[in-house]
Design a protein around this motif. Structure first.
Motif, PDB file in Angstrom:
ATOM      1  N   THR A   5      46.988   1.793 -62.402  1.00 32.91           N
ATOM      2  CA  THR A   5      47.973   0.712 -62.417  1.00 32.91           C
ATOM      3  C   THR A   5      49.227   1.210 -61.733  1.00 32.91           C
ATOM      4  OG1 THR A   5      49.209  -0.831 -63.813  1.00 32.91           O
ATOM      5  CG2 THR A   5      48.830   1.357 -64.729  1.00 32.91           C
ATOM      6  N   TRP A   6      49.888   0.292 -60.998  1.00 34.70           N
ATOM      7  CA  TRP A   6      51.059   0.702 -60.220  1.00 34.70           C
ATOM      8  C   TRP A   6      51.960  -0.505 -59.973  1.00 34.70           C
ATOM      9  CZ3 TRP A   6      50.530   3.196 -54.645  1.00 34.70           C
ATOM     10  CH2 TRP A   6      51.757   3.743 -54.267  1.00 34.70           C
ATOM     11  N   VAL A   8      54.378  -1.625 -57.660  1.00 39.13           N
ATOM     12  CA  VAL A   8      54.715  -1.164 -56.305  1.00 39.13           C
ATOM     13  C   VAL A   8      56.106  -1.590 -55.856  1.00 39.13           C
ATOM     14  CG1 VAL A   8      52.322  -1.019 -55.537  1.00 39.13           C
ATOM     15  CG2 VAL A   8      53.589  -3.178 -55.243  1.00 39.13           C
ATOM     16  N   TRP A  21      47.603   6.030 -50.200  1.00 38.45           N
ATOM     17  CA  TRP A  21      47.285   6.474 -51.555  1.00 38.45           C
ATOM     18  C   TRP A  21      45.869   6.070 -51.949  1.00 38.45           C
ATOM     19  CZ3 TRP A  21      46.129   4.261 -56.311  1.00 38.45           C
ATOM     20  CH2 TRP A  21      46.270   5.097 -57.426  1.00 38.45           C
ATOM     21  N   THR A 202      56.858   7.170 -66.288  1.00 38.63           N
ATOM     22  CA  THR A 202      56.252   6.417 -65.185  1.00 38.63           C
ATOM     23  C   THR A 202      57.272   5.693 -64.328  1.00 38.63           C
ATOM     24  OG1 THR A 202      55.975   4.398 -66.506  1.00 38.63           O
ATOM     25  CG2 THR A 202      54.187   6.032 -66.597  1.00 38.63           C
ATOM     26  N   ASP A 220      54.862   1.982 -68.046  1.00 37.97           N
ATOM     27  CA  ASP A 220      53.612   1.536 -67.417  1.00 37.97           C
ATOM     28  C   ASP A 220      52.475   2.087 -68.270  1.00 37.97           C
ATOM     29  OD1 ASP A 220      54.580   0.527 -64.511  1.00 37.97           O
ATOM     30  OD2 ASP A 220      55.737   2.275 -65.140  1.00 37.97           O
ATOM     31  N   GLU A 241      53.731  10.442 -56.084  1.00 41.13           N
ATOM     32  CA  GLU A 241      53.895   9.205 -55.329  1.00 41.13           C
ATOM     33  C   GLU A 241      55.263   8.575 -55.546  1.00 41.13           C
ATOM     34  OE1 GLU A 241      53.079   6.765 -52.432  1.00 41.13           O
ATOM     35  OE2 GLU A 241      51.768   8.435 -53.007  1.00 41.13           O
ATOM     36  N   ARG A 242      56.031   9.096 -56.469  1.00 45.49           N
ATOM     37  CA  ARG A 242      57.409   8.627 -56.667  1.00 45.49           C
ATOM     38  C   ARG A 242      58.382   9.354 -55.728  1.00 45.49           C
ATOM     39  NH1 ARG A 242      61.944   7.487 -56.808  1.00 45.49           N
ATOM     40  NH2 ARG A 242      63.200   6.526 -58.461  1.00 45.49           N
ATOM     41  N   SER A 248      58.231   3.483 -54.468  1.00 44.58           N
ATOM     42  CA  SER A 248      58.542   2.574 -55.566  1.00 44.58           C
ATOM     43  C   SER A 248      59.315   3.345 -56.623  1.00 44.58           C
ATOM     44  CB  SER A 248      57.256   2.007 -56.168  1.00 44.58           C
ATOM     45  OG  SER A 248      57.509   1.289 -57.358  1.00 44.58           O
ATOM     46  N   HIS A 250      58.435   3.158 -59.633  1.00 41.65           N
ATOM     47  CA  HIS A 250      57.377   3.469 -60.586  1.00 41.65           C
ATOM     48  C   HIS A 250      56.331   4.376 -59.939  1.00 41.65           C
ATOM     49  CE1 HIS A 250      58.205   0.067 -63.533  1.00 41.65           C
ATOM     50  NE2 HIS A 250      58.917  -0.306 -62.484  1.00 41.65           N
ATOM     51  N   ALA A 251      55.697   5.211 -60.733  1.00 41.13           N
ATOM     52  CA  ALA A 251      54.572   6.025 -60.270  1.00 41.13           C
ATOM     53  C   ALA A 251      53.266   5.422 -60.767  1.00 41.13           C
ATOM     54  CB  ALA A 251      54.705   7.454 -60.783  1.00 41.13           C
ATOM     55  N   PRO A 252      52.169   5.606 -60.024  1.00 40.35           N
ATOM     56  CA  PRO A 252      50.875   5.124 -60.509  1.00 40.35           C
ATOM     57  C   PRO A 252      50.419   5.891 -61.751  1.00 40.35           C
ATOM     58  CG  PRO A 252      50.803   5.663 -58.146  1.00 40.35           C
ATOM     59  CD  PRO A 252      52.080   6.222 -58.687  1.00 40.35           C
TER      60      PRO A 252
END
Length: 265
Positions: A5-6, A8, A21, A202, A220, A241-242, A248, A250-252
């Motif tokens: 979940t992400w 974005v 990703w 997250t 999240d 990924e942040r 974003s 938020h991170a996945p």
């Protein structure tokens, strides 16, 4: 099977990062929140080239949700059945589908804004409708999970400094009670491991160097029923990924499951 979940924070702004990703992680199913686009603007073709089907529920404002799947996308339901309206309309905050052996929801729970705001009452009513809508699947034998941006930190350990949030949304007793009620429907919190530091935050605000200072929140969440939770082999926050330009806020959150992708749902 890998489900993630992400939030974005605009799929248009994040598209190059999203595509890279997905290709690098081999994710089978991704729940997306805050698409910030219309259905016509959604990047179906670019995702199709990577092997993903997409189901979307978005109208172009600051919300919007989607499901991406490489393992099937059946029995799609857009919206929250029985959900409340806000300003005369039901916002696009929920979408569900059967993806291979599992049934999944992507949800973007209302923010709430301020405790005395109408959006806060709307948030609590939205949670009530969500609990009712998922009760049957939560109690069922099929792996089932509700993934997304819940806009609630379950405990004080899920915020970087509880004192900072006193009197604010995301941490109030009523919001946490709504999470507890959702768990009582037959769901449990699949808590991911952090890739750095002690807490699996997250979300980190863009302002005041919150990310490098690790001033984060865990909002999240992955709430799964017993068959889903039993199949979990790993869960983690992809904090990497942040990082960097164009990320974003938020991170996945990634969950690996020992499920047979050829199994009948």
């Amino acid at each position: 099977m890998r489900i993630a979940t992400w939030n974005v924070n605009s799929i248009t702004a994040r598209l190059p990062r999203l595509l890279a990703w997905l290709e690098n992680t081999g994710t089978d199913v991704l729940c997306i929140q805050e698409t910030k686009c219309t259905a016509e603007q959604f990047p179906y073709e670019q995702l199709r080239e990577l092997g993903y089907e997409a189901a979307v529920h978005c109208t172009g404002r600051w919300n919007g949700v989607a499901l991406l799947s490489k393992v099937g996308l059946d029995d799609v339901v857009t919206g929250l059945p029985g959900g409340p309206d806000y300003d005369g309309a039901q916002e696009p905050r929920a979408i569900s589908a059967t993806c291979g052996p599992a049934r999944v929801w992507s949800v973007y729970v209302p923010n709430g804004r301020e405790v005395d705001h109408a959006h806060y009452a709307y948030k609590l009513h939205w949670f009530e409708a969500l609990k009712t809508a998922v009760a049957e699947d939560a109690a069922g034998a099929r792996p089932f999970a509700v993934l997304g941006d819940y806009n609630v930190a379950p405990t004080d350990d899920d915020v970087w400094d509880p004192e900072v949030f006193v009197g604010a949304t995301h941490v109030t007793p009523a919001e946490r009670a709504a999470l507890a009620a959702l768990r009582e429907a037959g769901l449990s919190d699949v808590v991911p491991r952090p890739l750095k530091y002690d807490q699996p935050y997250t979300y980190w605000d863009y302002r005041q160097l919150a990310f490098p200072k690790n001033k984060g929140m865990r909002i999240d969440l992955v709430y799964g029923n017993a068959p889903f939770a039993k199949a979990v082999s790993d869960a983690y926050v992809d904090r990497e990924e942040r990082k960097g330009k164009g990320a974003s806020d938020h991170a996945p959150v990634v969950v690996d499951l020992d499920l047979d992708l050829d199994m009948e749902a």
